[in-house]
Structures are given as C-alpha cells and as structure tokens.
Design a protein around this motif. Structure first.
Motif, mmCIF file in Angstrom:
data_model
loop_
_atom_site.group_PDB
_atom_site.id
_atom_site.type_symbol
_atom_site.label_atom_id
_atom_site.label_comp_id
_atom_site.label_asym_id
_atom_site.label_seq_id
_atom_site.Cartn_x
_atom_site.Cartn_y
_atom_site.Cartn_z
ATOM 1 N N PHE A 158 0.829 -1.211 0.000
ATOM 2 C CA PHE A 158 0.000 0.000 0.000
ATOM 3 C C PHE A 158 0.867 1.267 0.000
ATOM 4 O O PHE A 158 0.566 2.238 -0.694
ATOM 5 N N GLU A 159 1.928 1.251 0.801
ATOM 6 C CA GLU A 159 2.817 2.417 0.845
ATOM 7 C C GLU A 159 3.492 2.641 -0.503
ATOM 8 O O GLU A 159 3.626 3.782 -0.961
ATOM 9 N N GLU A 160 3.903 1.560 -1.163
ATOM 10 C CA GLU A 160 4.519 1.691 -2.483
ATOM 11 C C GLU A 160 3.501 2.194 -3.505
ATOM 12 O O GLU A 160 3.814 3.035 -4.350
ATOM 13 N N ALA A 161 2.274 1.708 -3.420
ATOM 14 C CA ALA A 161 1.215 2.184 -4.321
ATOM 15 C C ALA A 161 1.019 3.682 -4.149
ATOM 16 O O ALA A 161 0.909 4.420 -5.142
ATOM 17 N N GLU A 162 1.008 4.147 -2.920
ATOM 18 C CA GLU A 162 0.832 5.578 -2.656
ATOM 19 C C GLU A 162 2.022 6.379 -3.180
ATOM 20 O O GLU A 162 1.855 7.438 -3.796
ATOM 21 N N ARG A 163 3.235 5.876 -2.978
ATOM 22 C CA ARG A 163 4.431 6.570 -3.455
ATOM 23 C C ARG A 163 4.421 6.681 -4.979
ATOM 24 O O ARG A 163 4.645 7.759 -5.541
ATOM 25 N N VAL A 164 4.128 5.581 -5.655
ATOM 26 C CA VAL A 164 4.102 5.569 -7.124
ATOM 27 C C VAL A 164 3.011 6.501 -7.634
ATOM 28 O O VAL A 164 3.206 7.255 -8.595
ATOM 29 N N GLN A 165 1.868 6.470 -6.981
ATOM 30 C CA GLN A 165 0.757 7.313 -7.421
ATOM 31 C C GLN A 165 1.073 8.797 -7.228
ATOM 32 O O GLN A 165 0.815 9.615 -8.117
ATOM 33 N N ALA A 166 1.620 9.160 -6.103
ATOM 34 C CA ALA A 166 1.958 10.561 -5.845
ATOM 35 C C ALA A 166 2.976 11.058 -6.869
ATOM 36 O O ALA A 166 2.849 12.176 -7.388
ATOM 37 N N ALA A 167 3.963 10.236 -7.189
ATOM 38 C CA ALA A 167 4.973 10.622 -8.184
ATOM 39 C C ALA A 167 4.331 10.786 -9.558
ATOM 40 O O ALA A 167 4.669 11.705 -10.309
ATOM 41 N N TYR A 168 3.398 9.926 -9.874
ATOM 42 C CA TYR A 168 2.694 10.002 -11.161
ATOM 43 C C TYR A 168 1.896 11.303 -11.263
ATOM 44 O O TYR A 168 1.945 11.993 -12.278
ATOM 45 N N VAL A 225 2.427 14.110 -9.809
ATOM 46 C CA VAL A 225 3.343 15.239 -9.959
ATOM 47 C C VAL A 225 3.939 15.259 -11.367
ATOM 48 O O VAL A 225 3.925 16.290 -12.047
ATOM 49 N N ALA A 226 4.433 14.123 -11.824
ATOM 50 C CA ALA A 226 5.095 14.060 -13.134
ATOM 51 C C ALA A 226 4.143 14.414 -14.273
ATOM 52 O O ALA A 226 4.528 15.093 -15.223
ATOM 53 N N GLU A 227 2.909 13.974 -14.165
ATOM 54 C CA GLU A 227 1.939 14.196 -15.246
ATOM 55 C C GLU A 227 1.054 15.413 -15.013
ATOM 56 O O GLU A 227 0.184 15.703 -15.832
ATOM 57 N N LYS A 228 1.255 16.083 -13.878
ATOM 58 C CA LYS A 228 0.462 17.267 -13.527
ATOM 59 C C LYS A 228 -1.043 16.960 -13.548
ATOM 60 O O LYS A 228 -1.842 17.694 -14.123
ATOM 61 N N ILE A 229 -1.393 15.867 -12.909
ATOM 62 C CA ILE A 229 -2.784 15.406 -12.877
ATOM 63 C C ILE A 229 -3.354 15.656 -11.488
ATOM 64 O O ILE A 229 -2.800 15.177 -10.495
ATOM 65 N N GLU A 249 -8.247 14.308 -8.202
ATOM 66 C CA GLU A 249 -9.677 14.028 -8.409
ATOM 67 C C GLU A 249 -9.964 13.365 -9.753
ATOM 68 O O GLU A 249 -11.040 12.829 -9.953
ATOM 69 N N PHE A 250 -8.978 13.362 -10.660
ATOM 70 C CA PHE A 250 -9.178 12.701 -11.943
ATOM 71 C C PHE A 250 -8.742 11.244 -11.923
ATOM 72 O O PHE A 250 -8.809 10.561 -12.933
ATOM 73 N N GLU A 251 -8.296 10.761 -10.799
ATOM 74 C CA GLU A 251 -7.851 9.369 -10.665
ATOM 75 C C GLU A 251 -8.770 8.699 -9.648
ATOM 76 O O GLU A 251 -8.681 8.976 -8.463
ATOM 77 N N TRP A 252 -9.640 7.833 -10.120
ATOM 78 C CA TRP A 252 -10.631 7.210 -9.232
ATOM 79 C C TRP A 252 -9.989 6.424 -8.112
ATOM 80 O O TRP A 252 -10.528 6.315 -7.032
ATOM 81 N N HIS A 253 -8.833 5.861 -8.343
ATOM 82 C CA HIS A 253 -8.187 5.035 -7.339
ATOM 83 C C HIS A 253 -7.761 5.866 -6.140
ATOM 84 O O HIS A 253 -7.704 5.372 -5.022
ATOM 85 N N HIS A 254 -7.456 7.150 -6.356
ATOM 86 C CA HIS A 254 -6.991 8.011 -5.276
ATOM 87 C C HIS A 254 -8.049 8.123 -4.190
ATOM 88 O O HIS A 254 -7.781 8.169 -3.035
#
Length: 193
Positions: free
Chosen positions: A169-179, A181-185, A188-193
């Motif tokens: 779960f922690e890795e999922a959160e880290r990868v998602q947060a980086a994504y 930032v990198a994609e400037k998304i 609220e546009f990511e349902w998984h968040h």
C-alpha cells in the motif's frame, strides 16, 4: 476507447457521445473494430438499465458471438469475464468465480491484465492464495501502476500478511503521488486516489 475513458470519469453523456461517434465511423473500419463497437453499445445498453436482465443477457450473447469470430482477442475474453458479474456496471471488482475461465483464456493469449481480474475473482470466491499469486504477478508486471500494487496489498491483507500488505500500500501511494506530480494530474481525476 474514449467511451470507456469517459465512463470511468463518471461522464456518461460523453461516453455515449464517444460511442455514437465510433458507430458513425464504423462503416469505414474493419470487421474486428466493429465487433468492439457493437459490444460497447450492448454494454452501455445493459448499464443504462441494470434491473433489466435481458440487456445483460444480450450483452453476454454479443460478446459470445464476437468471440466466435475473434477467438484470439484477449480484450474480448476479459470483457466477457467481467460480464459474468450480475451487475452490468461492474468493472471487474465484483468478478465471480464463473469469470475465471474467461480471464484464464485472455491470460493464455497474452492479456496480462487478466491477472488483475483473476485477483478479484479469486478473492471474491475466498481462494486467497490464488488471489495472492495473481496479485503478485500483476504487481511484478506493472510495478509503476499504483492499482497493481494496491491489488497485491489488499489480497496480502486477506492472508494475514499484514507487514507485506502495508508495504504494498505504501509503495502504491508513493508511485501514485509521483505520477500525479510528473503528469500534472489533479488527484480528483484518478478514481483510485
């Protein structure tokens, strides 16, 4: 494809408009593409009337017919597996054990995303070790996809592997947060968040 994307963003009108555009363009496409467009139309009809079991039955029949024509299309096999759910709006989270053969066929054809759906199907049928196997395979094949890491975490939790689940779960959160930032998304546009 846009029809699916808009549906996942909770924009049903845009999803229907994208399908209508695909249907208008279908005359100029190949038979294989038309099978996918017809299947999507049947799916949206079932989703629009979830209490009407005949619509879900028609969607399943449409997919079965498409698979007779295109038996090597892994995406159609996955869609057929998802359609086993009694809820036509399900996106795989409610996968039932009767979906497993469809997902296994997709996997055999190279549709590695079937691991995601097999994880749900096995978890939902309390076959947790098989769920962990497929969740692990999904995470290994898609280590930069937050949902893949999340899937592994929630099935590890079901098998009392709490420390490993927390790490996933922690890795999922880290990868998602980086994504994000990198994609400037915006999240609220990511349902998984």
């Amino acid at each position: 494809g846009l029809s699916y994307a808009y549906a996942e963003c909770n924009k049903p009108e845009a999803a229907r408009a994208a399908l209508a555009r695909a249907q208008a363009l279908a005359r100029g496409t190949g038979a294989h593409d038309r099978l996918h467009i017809e299947a999507r139309a049947a799916q949206l009809a079932a989703e629009a009337a979830p209490a009407d079991r005949t619509k879900l039955t028609a969607y399943r029949a449409n997919l079965d017919a498409a698979l007779r024509v295109q038996p090597t299309d892994a995406e159609l096999w996955i869609l057929r597996g998802v359609a086993e759910s009694p809820d036509p709006t399900d996106r795989g989270q409610g996968s039932v054990v009767s979906a497993v053969p469809y997902y296994e066929k997709a996997l055999a054809l190279g549709g590695v995303s079937a691991h995601h759906y097999l994880t749900h199907a096995y978890e939902n049928s309390a076959q947790f070790q098989k769920a962990v196997e497929h969740g692990g395979a999904y995470a290994a094949l898609a280590p930069k996809v937050p949902h893949a890491l999340h899937m592994l975490g929630h099935v590890l939790r079901r098998t009392a592997q709490i420390e490993k689940a927390v790490a996933a779960f922690e890795e999922a959160e880290r990868v998602q947060a980086a994504y994000f930032v990198a994609e400037k998304i915006p999240p609220e546009f990511e349902w998984h968040h």
